[in-house]
Design a protein around this motif. Structure first.
Motif, PDB file in Angstrom:
ATOM      1  N   GLY A 107      -4.507 -15.020  10.367  1.00 21.26           N
ATOM      2  CA  GLY A 107      -5.722 -15.830  10.365  1.00 21.26           C
ATOM      3  C   GLY A 107      -5.432 -17.296  10.133  1.00 21.26           C
ATOM      4  N   ARG A 122      -9.115 -18.396  11.201  1.00 17.56           N
ATOM      5  CA  ARG A 122      -9.697 -17.340  10.383  1.00 17.56           C
ATOM      6  C   ARG A 122     -11.000 -16.814  10.962  1.00 17.56           C
ATOM      7  NH1 ARG A 122      -6.757 -20.311   6.584  1.00 17.56           N
ATOM      8  NH2 ARG A 122      -8.258 -21.992   6.486  1.00 17.56           N
ATOM      9  N   LEU A 169      -9.833 -12.178   5.067  1.00 18.41           N
ATOM     10  CA  LEU A 169     -10.404 -13.429   5.571  1.00 18.41           C
ATOM     11  C   LEU A 169     -11.766 -13.738   4.966  1.00 18.41           C
ATOM     12  CD1 LEU A 169      -9.241 -13.034   9.259  1.00 18.41           C
ATOM     13  CD2 LEU A 169      -8.204 -14.383   7.436  1.00 18.41           C
ATOM     14  N   GLY A 203      -5.505 -17.811   4.001  1.00 18.92           N
ATOM     15  CA  GLY A 203      -5.500 -16.454   4.514  1.00 18.92           C
ATOM     16  C   GLY A 203      -4.421 -15.602   3.871  1.00 18.92           C
TER      17      GLY A 203
END
Length: 477
Positions: A74, A79, A123, A395
Protein backbone atom coordinates in the motif's frame (compact mmCIF):
# COMPACT_ATOMS: atom_id res chain seq x y z
CA UNK A 1 -22.59 27.13 -6.63
CA UNK A 2 -23.43 26.30 -3.04
CA UNK A 3 -21.66 23.25 -1.68
CA UNK A 4 -23.85 20.37 -0.61
CA UNK A 5 -23.50 19.03 2.88
CA UNK A 6 -21.54 16.04 1.56
CA UNK A 7 -18.89 18.40 0.22
CA UNK A 8 -17.94 19.94 3.56
CA UNK A 9 -14.58 18.80 4.99
CA UNK A 10 -16.11 17.68 8.32
CA UNK A 11 -18.76 15.54 6.62
CA UNK A 12 -16.25 14.10 4.14
CA UNK A 13 -14.01 13.13 7.08
CA UNK A 14 -16.95 11.46 8.82
CA UNK A 15 -17.81 9.37 5.76
CA UNK A 16 -14.13 8.48 5.30
CA UNK A 17 -13.92 7.22 8.89
CA UNK A 18 -17.12 5.25 8.26
CA UNK A 19 -15.39 3.53 5.34
CA UNK A 20 -12.33 2.73 7.48
CA UNK A 21 -14.59 1.47 10.29
CA UNK A 22 -16.33 -0.95 7.94
CA UNK A 23 -12.90 -2.07 6.75
CA UNK A 24 -12.14 -3.09 10.35
CA UNK A 25 -15.58 -4.52 11.12
CA UNK A 26 -15.82 -6.95 8.19
CA UNK A 27 -12.53 -8.87 8.73
CA UNK A 28 -13.13 -8.99 12.51
CA UNK A 29 -16.65 -10.32 11.97
CA UNK A 30 -15.36 -13.14 9.76
CA UNK A 31 -12.76 -14.08 12.36
CA UNK A 32 -15.50 -15.26 14.73
CA UNK A 33 -18.71 -15.70 12.72
CA UNK A 34 -17.54 -18.95 11.09
CA UNK A 35 -16.99 -20.68 14.46
CA UNK A 36 -20.67 -21.41 15.00
CA UNK A 37 -21.01 -22.77 11.46
CA UNK A 38 -18.45 -25.56 11.86
CA UNK A 39 -20.98 -28.29 12.79
CA UNK A 40 -23.22 -27.29 9.86
CA UNK A 41 -20.24 -27.23 7.49
CA UNK A 42 -19.07 -30.65 8.71
CA UNK A 43 -22.49 -32.09 7.88
CA UNK A 44 -22.76 -30.26 4.56
CA UNK A 45 -19.37 -31.46 3.28
CA UNK A 46 -19.20 -34.75 5.24
CA UNK A 47 -15.89 -33.59 6.71
CA UNK A 48 -14.10 -34.36 9.99
CA UNK A 49 -13.52 -32.04 12.93
CA UNK A 50 -9.83 -31.79 11.96
CA UNK A 51 -10.84 -30.69 8.46
CA UNK A 52 -13.17 -28.07 9.89
CA UNK A 53 -10.32 -26.46 11.82
CA UNK A 54 -8.84 -25.38 8.49
CA UNK A 55 -11.89 -23.21 7.80
CA UNK A 56 -10.65 -21.03 10.65
CA UNK A 57 -6.91 -21.60 10.28
CA UNK A 58 -6.75 -20.84 6.55
CA UNK A 59 -8.28 -17.41 7.12
CA UNK A 60 -6.12 -16.52 10.12
CA UNK A 61 -2.93 -17.83 8.52
CA UNK A 62 -3.50 -15.75 5.39
CA UNK A 63 -3.96 -12.59 7.46
CA UNK A 64 -0.97 -13.28 9.73
CA UNK A 65 1.38 -14.18 6.88
CA UNK A 66 0.45 -11.36 4.50
CA UNK A 67 -0.54 -8.34 6.59
CA UNK A 68 2.93 -6.74 6.65
CA UNK A 69 3.39 -7.26 2.92
CA UNK A 70 -0.06 -5.76 2.29
CA UNK A 71 0.83 -2.68 4.32
CA UNK A 72 4.13 -2.21 2.49
CA UNK A 73 2.51 -2.71 -0.91
CA UNK A 74 0.00 0.00 0.00
CA UNK A 75 2.88 2.37 0.73
CA UNK A 76 4.26 1.70 -2.76
CA UNK A 77 1.21 1.51 -5.05
CA UNK A 78 -1.15 3.72 -3.02
CA UNK A 79 -3.09 2.92 0.13
CA UNK A 80 -6.50 3.95 -1.21
CA UNK A 81 -6.01 1.93 -4.38
CA UNK A 82 -4.96 -1.20 -2.50
CA UNK A 83 -7.68 -0.80 0.14
CA UNK A 84 -10.31 -0.70 -2.60
CA UNK A 85 -8.76 -3.83 -4.12
CA UNK A 86 -8.75 -5.53 -0.69
CA UNK A 87 -12.43 -4.71 -0.10
CA UNK A 88 -13.29 -5.96 -3.58
CA UNK A 89 -11.34 -9.20 -3.10
CA UNK A 90 -12.85 -9.81 0.35
CA UNK A 91 -16.37 -9.26 -0.98
CA UNK A 92 -15.86 -11.47 -4.06
CA UNK A 93 -14.28 -14.19 -1.92
CA UNK A 94 -17.26 -14.02 0.46
CA UNK A 95 -19.57 -14.65 -2.49
CA UNK A 96 -17.43 -17.64 -3.50
CA UNK A 97 -17.54 -18.96 0.09
CA UNK A 98 -21.31 -18.69 0.10
CA UNK A 99 -21.67 -20.51 -3.22
CA UNK A 100 -18.86 -23.07 -2.75
CA UNK A 101 -20.03 -26.53 -3.88
CA UNK A 102 -16.96 -28.34 -2.49
CA UNK A 103 -14.83 -28.17 0.64
CA UNK A 104 -11.56 -27.49 -1.22
CA UNK A 105 -13.14 -24.52 -3.00
CA UNK A 106 -14.37 -23.14 0.32
CA UNK A 107 -10.80 -23.33 1.68
CA UNK A 108 -9.41 -21.47 -1.34
CA UNK A 109 -12.09 -18.80 -0.93
CA UNK A 110 -11.24 -18.44 2.77
CA UNK A 111 -7.57 -17.87 1.90
CA UNK A 112 -8.65 -15.19 -0.59
CA UNK A 113 -10.82 -13.65 2.13
CA UNK A 114 -7.77 -13.57 4.40
CA UNK A 115 -5.71 -11.82 1.73
CA UNK A 116 -8.38 -9.15 1.31
CA UNK A 117 -8.75 -8.86 5.09
CA UNK A 118 -4.98 -8.33 5.50
CA UNK A 119 -5.11 -5.33 3.15
CA UNK A 120 -8.23 -3.94 4.85
CA UNK A 121 -6.90 -4.21 8.41
CA UNK A 122 -3.42 -2.87 7.65
CA UNK A 123 -4.54 0.05 5.49
CA UNK A 124 -7.55 1.11 7.57
CA UNK A 125 -5.24 2.00 10.47
CA UNK A 126 -2.62 3.47 8.13
CA UNK A 127 -5.11 5.86 6.50
CA UNK A 128 -6.34 7.44 9.74
CA UNK A 129 -3.55 10.04 9.54
CA UNK A 130 -4.76 11.08 6.08
CA UNK A 131 -8.44 11.41 6.98
CA UNK A 132 -8.64 13.18 10.37
CA UNK A 133 -6.74 16.06 12.02
CA UNK A 134 -3.91 15.03 14.32
CA UNK A 135 -5.79 16.20 17.43
CA UNK A 136 -8.63 13.76 16.66
CA UNK A 137 -6.44 10.73 15.94
CA UNK A 138 -7.16 9.11 19.30
CA UNK A 139 -10.92 9.22 18.74
CA UNK A 140 -10.54 7.70 15.29
CA UNK A 141 -8.31 4.91 16.61
CA UNK A 142 -10.80 4.30 19.42
CA UNK A 143 -13.61 3.96 16.89
CA UNK A 144 -11.63 1.46 14.81
CA UNK A 145 -10.96 -0.52 17.99
CA UNK A 146 -14.66 -0.43 18.79
CA UNK A 147 -15.57 -1.78 15.36
CA UNK A 148 -13.02 -4.56 15.69
CA UNK A 149 -14.41 -5.52 19.11
CA UNK A 150 -17.99 -5.41 17.83
CA UNK A 151 -17.13 -7.68 14.92
CA UNK A 152 -15.33 -10.21 17.11
CA UNK A 153 -17.89 -10.23 19.95
CA UNK A 154 -21.11 -10.28 17.94
CA UNK A 155 -19.91 -12.62 15.20
CA UNK A 156 -21.01 -15.84 16.95
CA UNK A 157 -24.48 -14.55 17.89
CA UNK A 158 -25.09 -13.08 14.42
CA UNK A 159 -23.81 -16.28 12.83
CA UNK A 160 -26.16 -18.38 14.96
CA UNK A 161 -29.18 -16.32 13.94
CA UNK A 162 -28.26 -16.40 10.26
CA UNK A 163 -27.67 -20.16 10.25
CA UNK A 164 -30.96 -20.80 12.06
CA UNK A 165 -32.90 -18.70 9.56
CA UNK A 166 -31.07 -19.11 6.26
CA UNK A 167 -28.41 -21.83 6.52
CA UNK A 168 -24.62 -21.75 6.70
CA UNK A 169 -24.12 -19.99 3.35
CA UNK A 170 -25.73 -16.83 4.76
CA UNK A 171 -22.81 -16.16 7.14
CA UNK A 172 -20.63 -15.47 4.10
CA UNK A 173 -23.25 -13.87 1.86
CA UNK A 174 -24.02 -11.26 4.53
CA UNK A 175 -20.71 -9.67 3.55
CA UNK A 176 -22.04 -8.73 0.10
CA UNK A 177 -24.17 -5.71 1.09
CA UNK A 178 -21.55 -4.63 3.63
CA UNK A 179 -18.78 -4.96 1.04
CA UNK A 180 -20.67 -3.02 -1.63
CA UNK A 181 -21.45 -0.23 0.86
CA UNK A 182 -17.81 -0.19 1.98
CA UNK A 183 -16.59 0.03 -1.62
CA UNK A 184 -18.90 2.95 -2.37
CA UNK A 185 -17.91 4.87 0.76
CA UNK A 186 -14.19 4.24 0.27
CA UNK A 187 -14.27 5.16 -3.42
CA UNK A 188 -16.27 8.33 -2.81
CA UNK A 189 -14.75 9.69 0.39
CA UNK A 190 -11.21 8.39 1.01
CA UNK A 191 -8.50 10.86 -0.03
CA UNK A 192 -6.74 10.17 -3.31
CA UNK A 193 -3.28 8.63 -3.23
CA UNK A 194 -0.43 11.11 -3.46
CA UNK A 195 1.45 11.18 -6.72
CA UNK A 196 5.20 10.53 -6.62
CA UNK A 197 6.75 13.84 -7.61
CA UNK A 198 10.25 12.40 -8.43
CA UNK A 199 8.79 9.81 -10.77
CA UNK A 200 10.55 7.12 -8.74
CA UNK A 201 8.71 4.31 -7.02
CA UNK A 202 10.29 1.81 -4.64
CA UNK A 203 10.18 -1.79 -5.78
CA UNK A 204 8.20 -4.37 -3.83
CA UNK A 205 10.31 -6.89 -1.90
CA UNK A 206 8.86 -10.17 -3.18
CA UNK A 207 11.60 -12.36 -1.69
CA UNK A 208 11.33 -10.75 1.74
CA UNK A 209 7.53 -10.98 1.68
CA UNK A 210 7.67 -14.67 0.80
CA UNK A 211 10.28 -15.46 3.48
CA UNK A 212 8.33 -13.55 6.14
CA UNK A 213 5.01 -15.13 5.10
CA UNK A 214 6.43 -18.67 5.27
CA UNK A 215 8.11 -18.01 8.63
CA UNK A 216 4.95 -16.52 10.15
CA UNK A 217 2.77 -19.32 8.78
CA UNK A 218 5.15 -21.91 10.29
CA UNK A 219 5.05 -20.12 13.66
CA UNK A 220 1.25 -19.83 13.65
CA UNK A 221 0.89 -23.52 12.78
CA UNK A 222 3.39 -24.49 15.50
CA UNK A 223 1.31 -22.60 18.05
CA UNK A 224 -2.09 -23.93 16.93
CA UNK A 225 -1.60 -27.56 15.84
CA UNK A 226 -1.82 -30.12 18.62
CA UNK A 227 -3.98 -27.97 20.92
CA UNK A 228 -0.94 -26.71 22.88
CA UNK A 229 0.77 -30.12 23.16
CA UNK A 230 4.17 -29.75 21.50
CA UNK A 231 5.13 -32.80 19.47
CA UNK A 232 7.81 -33.37 16.84
CA UNK A 233 5.75 -31.55 14.17
CA UNK A 234 5.33 -28.47 16.36
CA UNK A 235 9.03 -28.42 17.17
CA UNK A 236 9.94 -28.78 13.50
CA UNK A 237 7.59 -25.94 12.54
CA UNK A 238 8.90 -23.69 15.30
CA UNK A 239 12.49 -24.43 14.26
CA UNK A 240 11.59 -23.68 10.65
CA UNK A 241 10.00 -20.39 11.72
CA UNK A 242 13.15 -19.40 13.64
CA UNK A 243 15.45 -20.29 10.74
CA UNK A 244 13.16 -18.57 8.25
CA UNK A 245 13.06 -15.46 10.42
CA UNK A 246 16.84 -15.35 10.57
CA UNK A 247 17.16 -15.77 6.81
CA UNK A 248 14.55 -13.04 6.34
CA UNK A 249 16.43 -10.54 8.51
CA UNK A 250 19.68 -11.35 6.73
CA UNK A 251 18.03 -10.94 3.32
CA UNK A 252 16.55 -7.58 4.34
CA UNK A 253 20.04 -6.17 4.93
CA UNK A 254 21.05 -7.05 1.34
CA UNK A 255 18.04 -5.63 -0.54
CA UNK A 256 17.91 -2.04 -1.82
CA UNK A 257 14.19 -1.66 -1.08
CA UNK A 258 13.43 -4.15 1.70
CA UNK A 259 10.04 -4.99 3.19
CA UNK A 260 11.31 -4.04 6.66
CA UNK A 261 14.62 -2.54 7.67
CA UNK A 262 15.75 -4.44 10.82
CA UNK A 263 17.09 -1.17 12.26
CA UNK A 264 13.58 0.28 12.10
CA UNK A 265 12.26 -2.26 14.61
CA UNK A 266 15.08 -1.27 16.97
CA UNK A 267 13.62 2.24 17.24
CA UNK A 268 12.60 2.35 20.91
CA UNK A 269 9.17 3.88 20.43
CA UNK A 270 8.13 1.55 17.62
CA UNK A 271 9.74 -1.51 19.22
CA UNK A 272 8.03 -0.79 22.54
CA UNK A 273 4.66 -0.41 20.82
CA UNK A 274 5.01 -3.75 19.03
CA UNK A 275 6.19 -5.59 22.16
CA UNK A 276 3.34 -4.20 24.25
CA UNK A 277 0.77 -5.06 21.59
CA UNK A 278 1.98 -8.68 21.46
CA UNK A 279 2.05 -9.05 25.26
CA UNK A 280 -1.41 -7.55 25.75
CA UNK A 281 -2.92 -9.69 22.99
CA UNK A 282 -1.36 -12.78 24.54
CA UNK A 283 -3.04 -11.93 27.81
CA UNK A 284 -6.42 -11.09 26.26
CA UNK A 285 -6.54 -14.52 24.65
CA UNK A 286 -6.59 -15.98 28.18
CA UNK A 287 -10.11 -14.64 28.68
CA UNK A 288 -11.26 -16.61 25.63
CA UNK A 289 -9.30 -19.78 26.39
CA UNK A 290 -9.68 -20.08 30.17
CA UNK A 291 -12.98 -18.28 30.75
CA UNK A 292 -15.35 -20.91 29.30
CA UNK A 293 -13.76 -23.75 31.31
CA UNK A 294 -13.87 -21.80 34.58
CA UNK A 295 -17.48 -20.75 34.07
CA UNK A 296 -18.59 -24.24 33.01
CA UNK A 297 -16.61 -26.50 35.37
CA UNK A 298 -15.95 -24.33 38.42
CA UNK A 299 -19.08 -22.15 38.54
CA UNK A 300 -21.30 -24.82 36.92
CA UNK A 301 -23.04 -22.46 34.50
CA UNK A 302 -25.01 -23.88 31.59
CA UNK A 303 -23.87 -23.04 28.03
CA UNK A 304 -26.40 -20.22 27.57
CA UNK A 305 -25.14 -18.35 30.63
CA UNK A 306 -21.52 -19.09 29.72
CA UNK A 307 -22.13 -17.37 26.38
CA UNK A 308 -23.79 -14.39 28.07
CA UNK A 309 -20.96 -13.97 30.58
CA UNK A 310 -18.30 -14.39 27.89
CA UNK A 311 -19.90 -11.63 25.80
CA UNK A 312 -19.64 -9.13 28.68
CA UNK A 313 -15.92 -8.44 28.16
CA UNK A 314 -16.05 -7.76 24.39
CA UNK A 315 -19.20 -5.67 24.91
CA UNK A 316 -17.42 -3.50 27.49
CA UNK A 317 -14.46 -3.12 25.13
CA UNK A 318 -16.78 -2.06 22.32
CA UNK A 319 -18.59 0.50 24.49
CA UNK A 320 -15.31 1.85 25.88
CA UNK A 321 -13.66 2.37 22.49
CA UNK A 322 -14.90 5.88 21.71
CA UNK A 323 -14.54 7.27 25.27
CA UNK A 324 -11.04 5.75 25.35
CA UNK A 325 -10.16 7.60 22.16
CA UNK A 326 -11.31 10.89 23.69
CA UNK A 327 -9.13 10.25 26.74
CA UNK A 328 -6.15 9.68 24.45
CA UNK A 329 -6.78 12.99 22.68
CA UNK A 330 -7.10 14.76 26.02
CA UNK A 331 -4.27 13.24 28.07
CA UNK A 332 -1.89 12.11 25.34
CA UNK A 333 -1.01 8.69 23.99
CA UNK A 334 1.92 7.91 26.29
CA UNK A 335 0.09 8.73 29.52
CA UNK A 336 -3.04 6.90 28.33
CA UNK A 337 -0.97 3.81 27.46
CA UNK A 338 0.34 3.65 31.02
CA UNK A 339 -3.16 4.26 32.44
CA UNK A 340 -4.56 1.43 30.30
CA UNK A 341 -1.86 -1.06 31.33
CA UNK A 342 -2.14 -0.08 35.01
CA UNK A 343 -5.90 -0.67 34.89
CA UNK A 344 -5.39 -4.04 33.20
CA UNK A 345 -2.88 -5.02 35.89
CA UNK A 346 -5.39 -4.18 38.62
CA UNK A 347 -8.20 -6.07 36.90
CA UNK A 348 -6.14 -9.19 36.22
CA UNK A 349 -4.80 -9.18 39.77
CA UNK A 350 -8.37 -9.02 41.04
CA UNK A 351 -9.40 -12.01 38.90
CA UNK A 352 -6.47 -13.99 40.31
CA UNK A 353 -7.14 -12.95 43.93
CA UNK A 354 -10.94 -12.86 44.29
CA UNK A 355 -12.41 -15.98 45.90
CA UNK A 356 -14.63 -18.39 43.97
CA UNK A 357 -17.42 -17.76 46.49
CA UNK A 358 -18.18 -14.42 44.81
CA UNK A 359 -19.51 -16.38 41.83
CA UNK A 360 -20.20 -14.79 38.45
CA UNK A 361 -19.90 -11.23 39.78
CA UNK A 362 -16.39 -11.97 41.06
CA UNK A 363 -15.39 -12.86 37.50
CA UNK A 364 -17.38 -10.39 35.37
CA UNK A 365 -16.52 -7.21 37.28
CA UNK A 366 -12.70 -7.54 37.15
CA UNK A 367 -12.85 -8.82 33.55
CA UNK A 368 -14.87 -5.72 32.66
CA UNK A 369 -12.13 -3.57 34.22
CA UNK A 370 -9.55 -5.46 32.14
CA UNK A 371 -11.41 -5.05 28.85
CA UNK A 372 -12.29 -1.39 29.43
CA UNK A 373 -8.62 -0.58 30.02
CA UNK A 374 -7.66 -2.81 27.09
CA UNK A 375 -9.74 -0.50 24.88
CA UNK A 376 -7.83 2.48 26.30
CA UNK A 377 -4.49 0.74 25.71
CA UNK A 378 -5.39 -0.15 22.12
CA UNK A 379 -6.41 3.40 21.21
CA UNK A 380 -3.36 4.88 22.95
CA UNK A 381 -0.78 2.42 21.63
CA UNK A 382 -2.08 2.62 18.05
CA UNK A 383 -2.04 6.42 18.23
CA UNK A 384 1.47 6.56 19.75
CA UNK A 385 2.87 4.07 17.23
CA UNK A 386 1.33 5.72 14.17
CA UNK A 387 2.02 9.34 15.17
CA UNK A 388 4.95 11.18 13.55
CA UNK A 389 5.45 8.37 11.05
CA UNK A 390 6.54 9.33 7.56
CA UNK A 391 3.69 9.05 5.06
CA UNK A 392 5.45 6.37 3.02
CA UNK A 393 5.91 4.18 6.12
CA UNK A 394 2.35 4.15 7.48
CA UNK A 395 1.24 1.03 5.66
CA UNK A 396 4.10 -1.23 6.70
CA UNK A 397 4.10 0.01 10.32
CA UNK A 398 0.34 -0.50 10.53
CA UNK A 399 0.93 -4.00 9.17
CA UNK A 400 3.55 -4.63 11.85
CA UNK A 401 1.17 -3.38 14.54
CA UNK A 402 -1.59 -5.72 13.37
CA UNK A 403 0.93 -8.54 13.03
CA UNK A 404 2.11 -8.15 16.62
CA UNK A 405 -1.51 -8.39 17.75
CA UNK A 406 -2.16 -11.53 15.70
CA UNK A 407 1.03 -13.20 16.90
CA UNK A 408 0.04 -12.38 20.46
CA UNK A 409 -3.34 -14.03 19.94
CA UNK A 410 -1.94 -17.26 18.52
CA UNK A 411 0.79 -17.34 21.19
CA UNK A 412 -1.77 -16.70 23.91
CA UNK A 413 -4.01 -19.53 22.72
CA UNK A 414 -1.10 -21.94 23.14
CA UNK A 415 0.76 -20.44 26.11
CA UNK A 416 -2.20 -19.53 28.32
CA UNK A 417 -3.97 -22.76 27.46
CA UNK A 418 -0.84 -24.74 28.42
CA UNK A 419 -0.48 -22.89 31.75
CA UNK A 420 -4.14 -23.46 32.58
CA UNK A 421 -4.05 -27.15 31.64
CA UNK A 422 -0.88 -27.77 33.66
CA UNK A 423 -2.25 -25.99 36.72
CA UNK A 424 -5.74 -27.54 36.59
CA UNK A 425 -4.65 -31.11 35.85
CA UNK A 426 -2.03 -31.68 38.52
CA UNK A 427 -3.82 -34.86 39.68
CA UNK A 428 -5.71 -35.86 36.50
CA UNK A 429 -4.93 -36.28 32.82
CA UNK A 430 -7.54 -33.93 31.35
CA UNK A 431 -9.26 -30.67 32.29
CA UNK A 432 -12.64 -32.32 31.74
CA UNK A 433 -11.89 -34.69 34.60
CA UNK A 434 -10.63 -32.01 37.02
CA UNK A 435 -12.73 -31.08 40.03
CA UNK A 436 -14.13 -27.52 40.37
CA UNK A 437 -11.50 -26.45 42.91
CA UNK A 438 -8.68 -27.54 40.57
CA UNK A 439 -10.23 -25.66 37.65
CA UNK A 440 -10.60 -22.53 39.80
CA UNK A 441 -6.99 -22.84 40.96
CA UNK A 442 -5.86 -23.24 37.35
CA UNK A 443 -7.75 -20.09 36.41
CA UNK A 444 -6.15 -18.08 39.22
CA UNK A 445 -2.63 -19.28 38.32
CA UNK A 446 -3.22 -18.44 34.66
CA UNK A 447 -4.39 -14.92 35.47
CA UNK A 448 -1.49 -14.45 37.87
CA UNK A 449 0.86 -15.29 34.97
CA UNK A 450 -1.12 -12.88 32.78
CA UNK A 451 -0.64 -10.16 35.40
CA UNK A 452 3.12 -10.67 35.22
CA UNK A 453 3.05 -10.24 31.43
CA UNK A 454 1.11 -6.98 31.73
CA UNK A 455 3.58 -5.72 34.33
CA UNK A 456 6.32 -6.41 31.77
CA UNK A 457 4.31 -4.41 29.23
CA UNK A 458 3.92 -1.60 31.77
CA UNK A 459 7.68 -1.50 32.36
CA UNK A 460 8.16 -1.43 28.59
CA UNK A 461 5.77 1.52 28.32
CA UNK A 462 7.63 3.49 30.98
CA UNK A 463 11.05 2.65 29.52
CA UNK A 464 10.00 3.65 25.99
CA UNK A 465 8.11 6.78 27.01
CA UNK A 466 9.10 10.03 25.44
CA UNK A 467 11.60 8.55 22.96
CA UNK A 468 10.46 9.57 19.46
CA UNK A 469 11.13 7.76 16.22
CA UNK A 470 14.15 9.21 14.50
CA UNK A 471 12.79 11.24 11.61
CA UNK A 472 15.81 11.22 9.27
CA UNK A 473 15.47 7.83 7.59
CA UNK A 474 16.36 6.52 4.15
CA UNK A 475 13.89 7.02 1.32
CA UNK A 476 13.08 3.34 1.21
CA UNK A 477 12.44 0.91 4.03
Amino acid sequence: MLKTITDTPATASTWAIAALSLSMLMPSLDTSIANVALPSLARAFNASFQDMQWILLSYLLAITALIVGAGRLGDIVGRRRLLLAGIGLFTAASLLCGLAPAFWLLLIARVAQGLGAAAMMALAVAMVGETVPKERTGRAMGLLGTMSAIGTSFGPSLGGMLISGFGWRSIFLVNLPLGILNLLLAYRHLPADRQDTNGQRASFDVIGTLLLALSLAAYALAMTLGQGAFGPLNIALLSGAAIGGGVFLLAETKIASPLIRPAMICERKLGAGLIMSALVSTVMMATLVVGPFYLSYALRLDPVFVGMVMSAGPLVAALAGMPAGRLVDRFGAQRSTIMGLAGMTAGLGAVAALPESLGVAGYVLPISIVTAHYALFQAANNTATMTDIRADQRGVISGLLNLSRNLGLVTGASLMGAIFAAAATANVHDVMAADPDAVAAGMRITYAAATVLIVVALVTAVAGRGVPLRRPMPHSL
